[in-house]
Scaffold this motif. Structure first.
Motif, short mmCIF file in Angstrom:
data_model
loop_
_atom_site.label_atom_id
_atom_site.label_comp_id
_atom_site.label_asym_id
_atom_site.label_seq_id
_atom_site.Cartn_x
_atom_site.Cartn_y
_atom_site.Cartn_z
N ARG A 125 0.90 -1.06 -0.05
CA ARG A 125 0.15 -0.02 -0.12
C ARG A 125 0.73 1.27 0.05
NH1 ARG A 125 -5.42 -0.48 1.32
NH2 ARG A 125 -5.45 1.42 2.65
N THR A 126 1.95 1.11 -0.55
CA THR A 126 3.00 2.30 -0.70
C THR A 126 2.63 3.18 -2.07
OG1 THR A 126 4.79 1.33 0.50
CG2 THR A 126 5.42 3.04 -0.78
N LEU A 127 2.48 4.35 -1.71
CA LEU A 127 2.13 5.31 -2.90
C LEU A 127 3.20 6.22 -2.98
CD1 LEU A 127 0.08 6.34 -5.10
CD2 LEU A 127 -0.56 7.82 -3.26
N ALA A 179 -5.36 10.02 0.50
CA ALA A 179 -4.64 8.54 0.47
C ALA A 179 -4.04 8.36 1.59
CB ALA A 179 -3.55 8.63 -0.55
N PHE A 202 -2.74 4.63 3.28
CA PHE A 202 -1.69 4.34 2.25
C PHE A 202 -0.27 5.10 2.87
CE2 PHE A 202 -5.34 4.18 -0.21
CZ PHE A 202 -5.10 2.73 -0.99
N ILE A 243 2.71 7.15 2.24
CA ILE A 243 3.14 7.99 1.10
C ILE A 243 4.66 8.33 1.20
CG2 ILE A 243 2.58 10.48 0.23
CD1 ILE A 243 0.34 8.62 0.40
N MET A 277 2.76 9.78 -9.54
CA MET A 277 2.47 8.94 -8.64
C MET A 277 2.55 7.46 -9.33
SD MET A 277 -0.34 10.61 -6.39
CE MET A 277 -0.26 12.74 -6.26
N MET A 315 2.65 3.35 -7.61
CA MET A 315 2.24 2.27 -6.57
C MET A 315 3.41 1.16 -6.40
SD MET A 315 -0.90 -0.01 -7.79
CE MET A 315 -0.74 -1.06 -9.22
N LEU A 349 -7.41 3.97 -5.97
CA LEU A 349 -6.18 3.44 -5.37
C LEU A 349 -6.40 1.96 -4.91
CD1 LEU A 349 -4.33 6.14 -3.47
CD2 LEU A 349 -3.75 5.12 -5.63
#
Length: 241
Positions: free
Chosen positions: A21-23, A44, A49, A51, A196, A198, A224
């Motif tokens: 869940r890394t953005l 987010a 998430f 960030i 951006m 993921m 997302l």
């Protein structure tokens, strides 16, 4: 309430669930469309998430820009479009103050170095980025001004002496950080800011398109979640739901 998890381009000892869940957000503090994307990053983060911020250095070195009438004429249509599309505030002190002050040289290096200092001190880099953006675009306090950057760090609750020390010692870290951010752009085949991407639990980083979600943070978070859930299903085809 705990703060949303935000990291500024550094390795973390996350669980596999967090990694998936890394953005990644490749941004620049002086990029108007990165300001437009600020509500998306906030949404987010609040949705859980992680960030990871990457400062791109849009206006650094020979690309630094001294404000003049041509620059004002160039950026204002974009700014007005951003305000219409997202509701992000642009103040009179910005339009009729900062953008008319021809003594100002816009330089992305100071705000990125300040963000790195905040992150090193354990502060919230995302919150700091947004405070820098608001001060610049809403209040007309230039994001390249070191005095403004120090004041905003103190307002975030950081010790002013410690911040000054980390900032003063940050040139080498800044250089490496910007190189890493640009390398990430190349890796995922993207151009420009904001970008951006993921990151899945196997370490793969894939660019995602945010253009349709400006001004729609709820839809962005839903998108997302769909993207990450779909990736998890591919990585774990036998998982139950």
């Amino acid at each position: 309430m705990t703060n949303p998890t935000t990291h500024f381009d550094k390795t973390t000892n996350s669980t596999s669930e967090t990694k998936v869940r890394t953005l990644h957000a490749i941004i620049d503090p002086l990029c108007g469309w990165c300001y437009a994307a600020a509500p998306l990053l906030d949404a987010a983060a609040k949705a859980g998430f992680t960030i990871q911020l990457h400062g791109g250095g849009m206006l650094t070195g020979s690309r630094r820009k001294q404000i003049d009438a041509n620059w004002r004429d160039y950026v204002m249509p974009h700014d007005l479009r951003i305000a219409e599309l997202t509701g992000q505030p642009f103040g009179e002190s910005y339009f009729d103050g900062l953008l008319r002050d021809t003594t100002i040289v816009l330089d992305s290096a100071p705000p990125i170095k300040a963000m790195l200092a905040v992150d090193t001190m354990g502060g919230d880099a995302l919150a700091y980025l947004h405070s820098v953006q608001l001060a610049h675009y809403r209040d007309g306090h230039c994001a390249s001004d070191e005095g403004n950057l120090a004041r905003l760090a103190v307002e975030l609750g950081l010790d002013p002496i410690s911040f000054a020390q980390h900032y003063a010692q940050g040139d080498d870290k800044l250089y490496k950080h910007i190189l890493g951010s640009r390398a990430l752009l190349n890796l995922i085949g993207a151009q420009g800011f904001p970008t951006m991407a993921m990151e899945t639990e196997d370490g793969k980083i894939t660019a995602i398109n945010i253009n349709r979600y400006y001004g729609q943070p709820a839809q962005w978070v839903s998108y997302l979640k769909t993207q990450f859930t779909g990736t998890m299903a591919i990585l774990n085809p036998n998982a139950t739901h």
